[in-house]
Design a protein around this motif. Sequence first.
Motif, PDB file in Angstrom:
ATOM      1  N   ARG A 194     -23.669  18.613   9.520  1.00 54.11           N
ATOM      2  CA  ARG A 194     -23.963  18.681  10.901  1.00 54.11           C
ATOM      3  C   ARG A 194     -24.808  17.368  11.677  1.00 54.11           C
TER       4      ARG A 194
ATOM      5  N   ALA B  24     -31.147  11.611  23.606  1.00 54.82           N
ATOM      6  CA  ALA B  24     -31.365  13.312  23.562  1.00 54.82           C
ATOM      7  C   ALA B  24     -31.229  13.482  21.970  1.00 54.82           C
ATOM      8  N   SER B  28     -34.865  14.005  19.921  1.00 59.39           N
ATOM      9  CA  SER B  28     -34.950  15.802  19.103  1.00 59.39           C
ATOM     10  C   SER B  28     -36.239  14.397  17.839  1.00 59.39           C
ATOM     11  N   ARG B  32     -38.731  15.875  14.960  1.00 55.72           N
ATOM     12  CA  ARG B  32     -38.646  16.037  13.551  1.00 55.72           C
ATOM     13  C   ARG B  32     -39.904  15.909  12.509  1.00 55.72           C
TER      14      ARG B  32
ATOM     15  N   ARG C 381     -30.477  19.786  26.331  1.00 57.72           N
ATOM     16  CA  ARG C 381     -29.829  18.683  25.326  1.00 57.72           C
ATOM     17  C   ARG C 381     -30.658  18.620  23.248  1.00 57.72           C
ATOM     18  N   VAL C 382     -31.930  18.259  24.177  1.00 56.85           N
ATOM     19  CA  VAL C 382     -32.805  17.793  23.059  1.00 56.85           C
ATOM     20  C   VAL C 382     -32.940  18.703  21.855  1.00 56.85           C
ATOM     21  N   PHE C 384     -30.527  21.663  21.751  1.00 59.67           N
ATOM     22  CA  PHE C 384     -29.520  21.310  20.850  1.00 59.67           C
ATOM     23  C   PHE C 384     -28.960  20.655  19.669  1.00 59.67           C
ATOM     24  N   HIS C 385     -29.828  19.547  20.079  1.00 64.41           N
ATOM     25  CA  HIS C 385     -29.555  18.542  18.862  1.00 64.41           C
ATOM     26  C   HIS C 385     -30.419  19.244  18.081  1.00 64.41           C
ATOM     27  N   LEU C 386     -31.148  20.069  18.170  1.00 64.90           N
ATOM     28  CA  LEU C 386     -32.289  20.376  17.389  1.00 64.90           C
ATOM     29  C   LEU C 386     -31.823  21.684  16.796  1.00 64.90           C
ATOM     30  N   ARG C 388     -28.870  22.119  15.920  1.00 65.48           N
ATOM     31  CA  ARG C 388     -27.708  21.843  14.734  1.00 65.48           C
ATOM     32  C   ARG C 388     -28.112  21.525  14.181  1.00 65.48           C
ATOM     33  N   SER C 389     -29.669  20.869  14.496  1.00 70.22           N
ATOM     34  CA  SER C 389     -29.786  19.254  13.143  1.00 70.22           C
ATOM     35  C   SER C 389     -30.080  20.647  12.097  1.00 70.22           C
ATOM     36  N   GLY C 390     -31.079  21.835  12.208  1.00 64.75           N
ATOM     37  CA  GLY C 390     -32.073  22.492  11.718  1.00 64.75           C
ATOM     38  C   GLY C 390     -32.593  22.444  10.820  1.00 64.75           C
TER      39      GLY C 390
END
Lengths: 384, 185, 399
Positions: A194, B24, B28, B32, C381-382, C384-386, C388-390
């Motif tokens: 991923r 984006a 994100s 994190r 989109r942000v 979505f990326h979050l 996906r990365s888990g």
Amino acid sequence: MSIAGFEVEVDRGRGLETEEMTLNMGPQHPSTHGVLRFVVKADGEIMRRAIPDVGYLHRSIEKISEKVGYHGFMPYTDRVDYVAAMFCNQGWGMVTEKLADIEVPKRGEYCRVIAAELNRISSHLLSVGTMILDIGAITPFFHAFREREKINDLLEELCGARLTYNYMRIGGVAWDLPPGYEEKVLAFLSQFDRMLEEYDDLVTSNKLFRARCSGVAAISPADAAAYNLVGPNLRACGVRYDVRRDEPYSVYPELEFDVPVGTGSAGAVGDSFDRYLVRILEIKESIKILRQCFQQIPDGPVVAKVPRKLKPPAGDVQIRVESARGDMSWYAVSDGSEFPYRCKVRTGSFAAMGMIEELSKGLMLADLVTVIASLDIVAPEVDR
Amino acid sequence: MVGGFNAYFSNIFEVASTVFEGMAVTFSHFVRKPTTIQYPDRMAIRVQDTLPYRYRGILEVDLEICTGCLACERACPIDCIVIDAKKDKSTKKMMLNRFDIDIAKCMYCGLCSEPCPTGSIHHTPEFEGADFSLESMMRRFVKQPVAAYKPKKVEDDPEVAPILERGMRYLDEFADPAGKTGTDS
Amino acid sequence: MLQQFLDSLIADGTLGGMPRDVAYLIGMLGAGALVVFGFVLNISGVTTFVERRVWARIQSRIGPNRVGPQGILQWLADGIKLLMKEEAIPFAADSALFKLAPFVVTVGFITAFVAVPFSSALVIADLNLGILYITSMTSLVVVGIMIAGWASNNKWSLIGGIRAAAQIVSYEIPAALSIFTVILITGTLSMQGIIQQQGWGPWDWFIFHSPFTFVGFFITFVSLLAEGNRTPFDLPEAESELVAGFVTEYSGARYLFFFLVEWGNLYVISAILVTLFLGGWQVPMIPGLAESPFWLNLTQAVTFIVKSYAGVITMMWIRATLPRVRVDQLMSTCWKYLLPIAFVNFMGTALWVLIWPEGFRFAELALTLLGFSMVVYFFYRVVFHLRRSGAELTFSPLS
């Protein structure tokens, strides 16, 4: 010249020549990987020539082999290419095994391939990370290194060191996989898959990045062969040659994987972007190989019986290993004593280094760092 | 240039959309969790305790179980181990007069701990070796000449037994590369 | 305002028999020093700290967090360290110019603050050609950079200086052209005048005034990024190519000045953008607020600074995302893309103003909706990326 798909014929500097400027790039320049020096002859921003000056990292590793014996040389091979030390371990192991006619147990071979492919991923991550750093973006570099750290952790658990592994021994590997290793690696791989997609979104598809790399230092297959390019650099030119597939060694014949080649998706075939993309694709192939390895690995010993004082019969052998920087060839001569008579390593970076002078003609000054990074030159591997 | 007009605007669009997507991804990361380890002072446990068992840190020698066989000295590719072991004529015992490891030279390859018959020389997870003088890098394990360890069938000395047990466990899990198949020595 | 205050002081004899001009001079110098040391230097310093923390989070790191609570004093420690350092002047350098360059750069940057309006009353001087003044003053920076590059007598510095000159001079044109699109609408060059013609709501901002100003905003943004030597246009000091560009030979306090300007410039750039396109200090007229000048000005200043700082953080975020462009691409971006579009914008805005001198309400609302939906899609989109990365999430900005 093609700028962002906009085809224009530009006479680069014709009629605008200025006095030729000699720039000294390195040996402590921030983007020469390791200690590397270039003498750049430039006309303003346009390079006439960049002459590499190698030798700053020469540690006479080949000569050392004649003094420390077959077993003792193994930790030194870590230093030949410290970014991908597993392959040098494997190369020295294989050349000695061939010399002394030692059979490596199956499980030992699988351990070697697992370690080597993990190392290939980490080496390619370093390569693509520093390439984007040299092009000017900082974040992708850290993201690549974050993942590389995880691989380092895995390798540390496997062999007790993060960089100079000294994992392999003549006749196999030093240690079996630690308990629970398979789960850890597979968990990392599924997360890493991923992360690669994210990396593609952030870097590979980025138009600015593509524009910086497309058409820069495109190499034709004929030139690549003439300059003896190997590994990802050669495959980026569209030549489907991989030692793992064409001269199979270890357990690679039992594994299924593709050999990605450059297709010129951002400009010309064999340009810097292709070299970058081939590495990304190879990471994906390595992931595939690792998953198969864990399915197929048999039980049994990991190392063959080898005497502490190894005295191979007199003779000479040469083997090839597909290292992260391409076809790494090891040549050793034995005179029947416990020390090798001569050892010679031929590395991928050295050939790539020889091509820079030719490639740099007519490029912009900023492209030089792109070319160095895209050829994935690791200075210690050049000098040894 | 017919395609030029289209190419012109598709270029602009491509730059804008890929930059948008990249932004984006980076945005994100604001939410994190950072992966930084705040070595050395802001850690829940010492980093040495988080290292795997096979970690090759600074070498340590347990003199109580050192047999004085010189296998490590011979295996070391850079000769950073110096041992002076002599048979004392009067007592007929192997005496260790000197056991020095120059950790400034040591490259932590682990070749010395593999042939050790008792696991006396072994790697610790310690890696903080910075010091002010070269002399302090020379680890001198023999303060006073001591008798070398003589392997017995069953170790009965209560002081030596736990050390030997640790050494043998170390051999099993770390040093012996061949596992149960054994390497000729 | 200052003049009235000094006049009153002279009138009631507090200053004794001091001549009027001397009083004015001292008053102006004092006010200037107050602004410089109270705001300009601090904003540069704090910006360096914020930038490092913002980058760190984007790069999965923590960033400086040791000096002071959460590392908030890191910039002071860095500044003091640089001031204490020995200054090395290369033997072959043109010593006088070498010493002069950082000050030229700093002057060009600090004087730009004179016309930056923080609220309806808080502005050092509301010049009637404010925006022209700011663009010309920030151009002084390039002179300083050129001097630095030349005087260092180092080839890397020289290339950096020349690159800076070529870049900034080229990008002035699209920047000025897009700034003029706004001036076509307002009919005034005064910073306060421009803000007064906008409203507090996004639909009253000039960015959403017409499709042309919408595009113009992005052109101005890109051009000002290039003028401020920010990624993706940080070629003059491209550290992976030119070592450190024009600052290669500098050390100590002079090096500090260059960095002061670089980070302070971020604030000036966003202040220009906020003034021109994003409504400046305009706040909603809550009943009662207008009666109290203090609270009114305070809310306006806070609004302005928050808006500008959002712009500063955006620029840091861009720098953390994008690679650098090459010199030829830099030039082609300017001359082939930004400049023609800026011209079209200019003509389009002129037509727009001719047809709808009072603005076209429907277009304004539609553009606001467009901008809003872009932001919504961005956050989609942000997320979505979050997902996906888990990755593990944390919403705390602290480490």
